[in-house]
Enzyme design. Structure first.
Site, PDB file in Angstrom:
ATOM      1  N   SER A 206       0.806  -1.221   0.000  1.00 42.19           N
ATOM      2  CA  SER A 206       0.000   0.000   0.000  1.00 42.19           C
ATOM      3  C   SER A 206       0.838   1.269   0.000  1.00 42.19           C
ATOM      4  CB  SER A 206      -0.966   0.002   1.178  1.00 42.19           C
ATOM      5  OG  SER A 206      -0.284  -0.196   2.383  1.00 42.19           O
ATOM      6  N   HIS A 234      -5.424  -4.265  -2.149  1.00 42.24           N
ATOM      7  CA  HIS A 234      -5.328  -3.283  -3.239  1.00 42.24           C
ATOM      8  C   HIS A 234      -5.290  -3.937  -4.617  1.00 42.24           C
ATOM      9  CE1 HIS A 234      -4.546   0.273  -0.708  1.00 42.24           C
ATOM     10  NE2 HIS A 234      -4.010  -0.616   0.110  1.00 42.24           N
ATOM     11  N   LYS A 265     -12.249  -1.127  -0.722  1.00 41.65           N
ATOM     12  CA  LYS A 265     -11.545  -0.450  -1.819  1.00 41.65           C
ATOM     13  C   LYS A 265     -12.347  -0.680  -3.112  1.00 41.65           C
ATOM     14  CE  LYS A 265      -7.349  -0.935   0.900  1.00 41.65           C
ATOM     15  NZ  LYS A 265      -7.532   0.245   1.739  1.00 41.65           N
TER      16      LYS A 265
END
Ligand code: PLP
Length: 423
Positions: A206, A234, A265
């Site tokens: 990240s 992610h 996300k």
């Protein structure tokens, strides 16, 4: 304490031998007041509109509402504002009410929770999953339940905080970031000494914004009899032909022993999950305290996430738009000579290596209506403190050009470090 607060960081307030917690809080207030006075307190900025390319925020400098082009969101496909995602949430809110009323173990287990468990497992070509109310809890809660005194976690030095917080009851070895020689050494040293050995990595890091070399990690794990756990928070929605994350990107679908992720996300909600073989998820459904002693996710978010998973799988044009943005920004930041590390994802570190300049750069950009995050020590080492930029699919060329012009301007004003121009 040193009153020149320019030279201190959040780490300096993490513990004070001579003060109890209330005294420590009082001293920390002075630091916050110092940053606020310089308009450099770019955290916890209030948003009045949510995650969109252009957001409305309360400007910390003036206290007034203003528009800013936002580069802080991990809602990579911008599905938080998708009409179908919102409609699905609304319907569930009306049908089930605003909360589940209990933990899944003791009565809060709605049919849509079970559907979500099965859906996210199917998405990842895994047997089953357990869901949590955060991605943080999915990592820390699962690791706490899985890994005990006779076991060992071997993890990359840059894994997410939620992984580290899960390892308090077990043994730990670290390996250097993405360094397979360092991982192999840890595996060799550990062989035969532990009951379970679990290698834990992030699919996409990240802060560094690069990918774990999963094929090499899986091969080493097989060679040394270890399991692999990947946190692909992610990666999902962003990587792979069908948005299934780094396992799909590396052609390793179904090959990862334990796969975790977040619904916060690309899946446009909140919550997290762990996918694995059914026997393991069943065990966790009775032993992961973060799940069994905590209320189930809200009906609204559960239904919205279910819809978002469908969209991630089917609307490829969103991912294509995101990647067009990534490629455009990368090419331009590189030719302007900024140090953007080894980014391979929608996250761009602009490395500055000076806390004061990072804070000031974030302030100046916000003044121009460009909202980015300052990432300071101790979140990253001092020599690589940075601005962090996140792209989403709905950014336009104009938004990206505004950012590039803003960075050029601020870089001149603050004499930010630039590498030799690439052009
Ligand atoms: C790599 C990684 N794992 C886990 C998490 C935690 O996810 P959540 O926000 O759902 O708690 C994050 C969140 O920022 C993350 O970046």
């Amino acid at each position: 304490m040193n009153k020149n607060y320019d030279t201190v960081s959040l780490k300096d307030f993490a513990d004070f031998e001579e003060h109890d917690i209330m005294g420590r809080a009082d001293i920390f207030q002075q630091y916050l007041a110092f940053l606020r006075k310089k308009n450099q307190l770019n955290y916890r900025i209030r948003s009045t509109s949510g995650a969109e390319p252009v957001t409305r925020i309360i400007d910390p400098a003036t206290g007034k509402e203003k528009e800013a082009v936002s580069f802080i969101s991990n809602d990579y496909l911008n599905l938080t504002k998708d009409p179908e995602v919102i409609e699905a949430g609304k319907e569930a809110l009306l049908k089930y009410g605003s909360g589940a009323g209990a933990s899944q173990l003791i009565g809060g287990n709605l049919d849509i929770h079970v559907e979500l468990e099965q859906r996210i497992a199917r998405f990842n070509q895994m047997e089953d999953s357990i869901i949590y109310t955060s991605g943080f809890g999915a990592n820390s809660g699962s690791i706490l339940a899985m890994m005990q005194k006779k076991d060992l976690v071997i993890m990359d030095i840059f894994v997410h905080a939620s992984v580290i917080d899960g390892t308090f009851n077990t043994n730990v070895k670290w390996f250097l970031h993405n360094d397979m020689r360092s991982l192999e050494k840890a595996l060799k040293d550990a062989r035969g000494n532990y009951r379970t050995i679990m290698i834990i990595v992030d699919g996409v890091y990240s802060q560094e914004a690069d990918l774990a070399p999963l094929p090499d990690i899986v091969a080493l794990a097989r060679q040394y009899g270890a399991y692999v756990m990947v946190d692909d928070a992610h990666g999902m929605g962003v990587f792979g032909r069908n948005g299934k994350g780094t396992p799909e990107h590396f052609d390793l679908m179904g090959e990862i022993d334990v796969l975790t992720g977040t619904f916060s996300k690309s899946f446009a909600g909140v919550g997290g999950f762990l996918c694995a073989k059914k026997e393991l998820t069943d065990l966790l459904k009775y032993y992961a305290r973060m799940n069994i002693f905590s209320a189930a996710p809200t009906p609204q978010v559960t239904a919205s996430v279910l819809k978002a998973i469908d969209i991630v799988e089917t609307r490829h044009e969103l991912r294509e738009s995101l990647w067009r943005n990534i490629n455009y920004l990368k090419k331009n930041l590189q030719s302007m000579g900024f140090d953007i590390g080894n980014t391979q994802s929608p996250i761009f570190p602009v490395i500055i290596g000076d806390d004061v300049k990072v804070r000031e750069a974030a302030r100046l950009l916000l003044e121009q209506g460009i909202y980015v995050n300052p990432i300071l020590y101790p979140a990253v080492p001092r020599r690589v403190t940075r601005l962090r930029i996140s792209l989403i699919a709905t950014h336009t060329r104009e938004h990206l050009d505004l950012l590039l012009n803003g960075l050029e301007d601020v870089s001149k004003k603050l004499d930010l470090p630039r590498k030799k121009a690439y052009v």
